[in-house]
Design a protein around this motif. Sequence first.
Motif, PDB file in Angstrom:
ATOM      1  N   THR A  52      23.856  38.821  17.484  1.00  0.00           N
ATOM      2  CA  THR A  52      25.184  38.804  16.877  1.00  0.00           C
ATOM      3  C   THR A  52      26.099  39.733  17.672  1.00  0.00           C
ATOM      4  O   THR A  52      25.728  40.872  17.961  1.00  0.00           O
ATOM      5  CB  THR A  52      25.096  39.246  15.397  1.00  0.00           C
ATOM      6  OG1 THR A  52      24.260  38.304  14.714  1.00  0.00           O
ATOM      7  CG2 THR A  52      26.456  39.289  14.750  1.00  0.00           C
ATOM      8  N   PRO A  53      27.270  39.263  18.065  1.00  0.00           N
ATOM      9  CA  PRO A  53      28.190  40.110  18.826  1.00  0.00           C
ATOM     10  C   PRO A  53      28.461  41.433  18.110  1.00  0.00           C
ATOM     11  O   PRO A  53      28.709  41.459  16.906  1.00  0.00           O
ATOM     12  CB  PRO A  53      29.466  39.265  18.915  1.00  0.00           C
ATOM     13  CG  PRO A  53      28.967  37.850  18.822  1.00  0.00           C
ATOM     14  CD  PRO A  53      27.819  37.915  17.852  1.00  0.00           C
ATOM     15  N   GLY A  54      28.344  42.509  18.866  1.00  0.00           N
ATOM     16  CA  GLY A  54      28.568  43.842  18.315  1.00  0.00           C
ATOM     17  C   GLY A  54      27.292  44.559  17.935  1.00  0.00           C
ATOM     18  O   GLY A  54      27.292  45.768  17.737  1.00  0.00           O
ATOM     19  N   VAL A  69      19.684  48.795  12.267  1.00  0.00           N
ATOM     20  CA  VAL A  69      20.586  48.041  13.132  1.00  0.00           C
ATOM     21  C   VAL A  69      21.581  49.015  13.743  1.00  0.00           C
ATOM     22  O   VAL A  69      22.266  49.740  13.028  1.00  0.00           O
ATOM     23  CB  VAL A  69      21.354  46.958  12.336  1.00  0.00           C
ATOM     24  CG1 VAL A  69      22.303  46.184  13.252  1.00  0.00           C
ATOM     25  CG2 VAL A  69      20.390  46.018  11.614  1.00  0.00           C
ATOM     26  N   GLU A  70      21.628  49.052  15.067  1.00  0.00           N
ATOM     27  CA  GLU A  70      22.649  49.827  15.766  1.00  0.00           C
ATOM     28  C   GLU A  70      23.714  48.838  16.203  1.00  0.00           C
ATOM     29  O   GLU A  70      23.408  47.795  16.772  1.00  0.00           O
ATOM     30  CB  GLU A  70      22.044  50.555  16.961  1.00  0.00           C
ATOM     31  CG  GLU A  70      21.100  51.655  16.523  1.00  0.00           C
ATOM     32  CD  GLU A  70      20.567  52.472  17.681  1.00  0.00           C
ATOM     33  OE1 GLU A  70      21.281  52.617  18.687  1.00  0.00           O
ATOM     34  OE2 GLU A  70      19.437  52.957  17.555  1.00  0.00           O
ATOM     35  N   TYR A  71      24.968  49.179  15.915  1.00  0.00           N
ATOM     36  CA  TYR A  71      26.059  48.252  16.172  1.00  0.00           C
ATOM     37  C   TYR A  71      27.293  48.993  16.665  1.00  0.00           C
ATOM     38  O   TYR A  71      27.412  50.208  16.529  1.00  0.00           O
ATOM     39  CB  TYR A  71      26.377  47.452  14.902  1.00  0.00           C
ATOM     40  CG  TYR A  71      26.969  48.288  13.793  1.00  0.00           C
ATOM     41  CD1 TYR A  71      28.351  48.372  13.624  1.00  0.00           C
ATOM     42  CD2 TYR A  71      26.173  49.024  12.930  1.00  0.00           C
ATOM     43  CE1 TYR A  71      28.909  49.159  12.627  1.00  0.00           C
ATOM     44  CE2 TYR A  71      26.713  49.806  11.930  1.00  0.00           C
ATOM     45  CZ  TYR A  71      28.082  49.870  11.785  1.00  0.00           C
ATOM     46  OH  TYR A  71      28.633  50.656  10.804  1.00  0.00           O
ATOM     47  N   ASP A  72      28.211  48.222  17.216  1.00  0.00           N
ATOM     48  CA  ASP A  72      29.475  48.759  17.701  1.00  0.00           C
ATOM     49  C   ASP A  72      30.499  48.662  16.568  1.00  0.00           C
ATOM     50  O   ASP A  72      30.916  47.561  16.198  1.00  0.00           O
ATOM     51  CB  ASP A  72      29.940  47.949  18.912  1.00  0.00           C
ATOM     52  CG  ASP A  72      31.234  48.456  19.513  1.00  0.00           C
ATOM     53  OD1 ASP A  72      31.950  49.248  18.863  1.00  0.00           O
ATOM     54  OD2 ASP A  72      31.536  48.032  20.642  1.00  0.00           O
ATOM     55  N   PRO A  73      30.921  49.794  15.998  1.00  0.00           N
ATOM     56  CA  PRO A  73      31.856  49.744  14.881  1.00  0.00           C
ATOM     57  C   PRO A  73      33.265  49.284  15.265  1.00  0.00           C
ATOM     58  O   PRO A  73      34.081  49.025  14.387  1.00  0.00           O
ATOM     59  CB  PRO A  73      31.876  51.182  14.351  1.00  0.00           C
ATOM     60  CG  PRO A  73      31.367  52.018  15.461  1.00  0.00           C
ATOM     61  CD  PRO A  73      30.481  51.149  16.309  1.00  0.00           C
ATOM     62  N   THR A  74      33.532  49.155  16.552  1.00  0.00           N
ATOM     63  CA  THR A  74      34.818  48.578  16.942  1.00  0.00           C
ATOM     64  C   THR A  74      34.769  47.054  16.907  1.00  0.00           C
ATOM     65  O   THR A  74      35.799  46.399  16.929  1.00  0.00           O
ATOM     66  CB  THR A  74      35.264  49.054  18.345  1.00  0.00           C
ATOM     67  OG1 THR A  74      34.338  48.569  19.319  1.00  0.00           O
ATOM     68  CG2 THR A  74      35.359  50.569  18.411  1.00  0.00           C
TER      69      THR A  74
END
Length: 112
Positions: A52-54, A69-74
């Motif tokens: 999933t993107p991000g 889950v590590e994700y990009d908050p932007t």
Amino acid sequence: MFTFEELRGSLACIRIAHHIRGRIRLKLATDSVAFALPDKHTRQFQTILGRTPGVHSVRINLPARSCAVEYDPTVIAEQAWSDFLTGTNSAAAILLEQSLRNTCRELSNAKL
């Protein structure tokens, strides 16, 4: 491969155990039988989230019944996770849902 509806249904028994900006730990409800799921389903769940993107990484710990889950908050707003899991119809949840739907569709088409 899971359809989005199957994925959405499996999320009903998941709660947020811990959440800081860019990292969330999801826990399976202890009274749930859903994670008597075969390894194949666990891998599919991890693949969908991981692509999933991000999302940067997904680590599932079956004995602990958790998923980090590590994700990009932007890319994925912090509020999107709780809103999506609780069914709150916010703009952030809608974007996360759309992203998950697209990922499921792409993976399904790749299997054809």
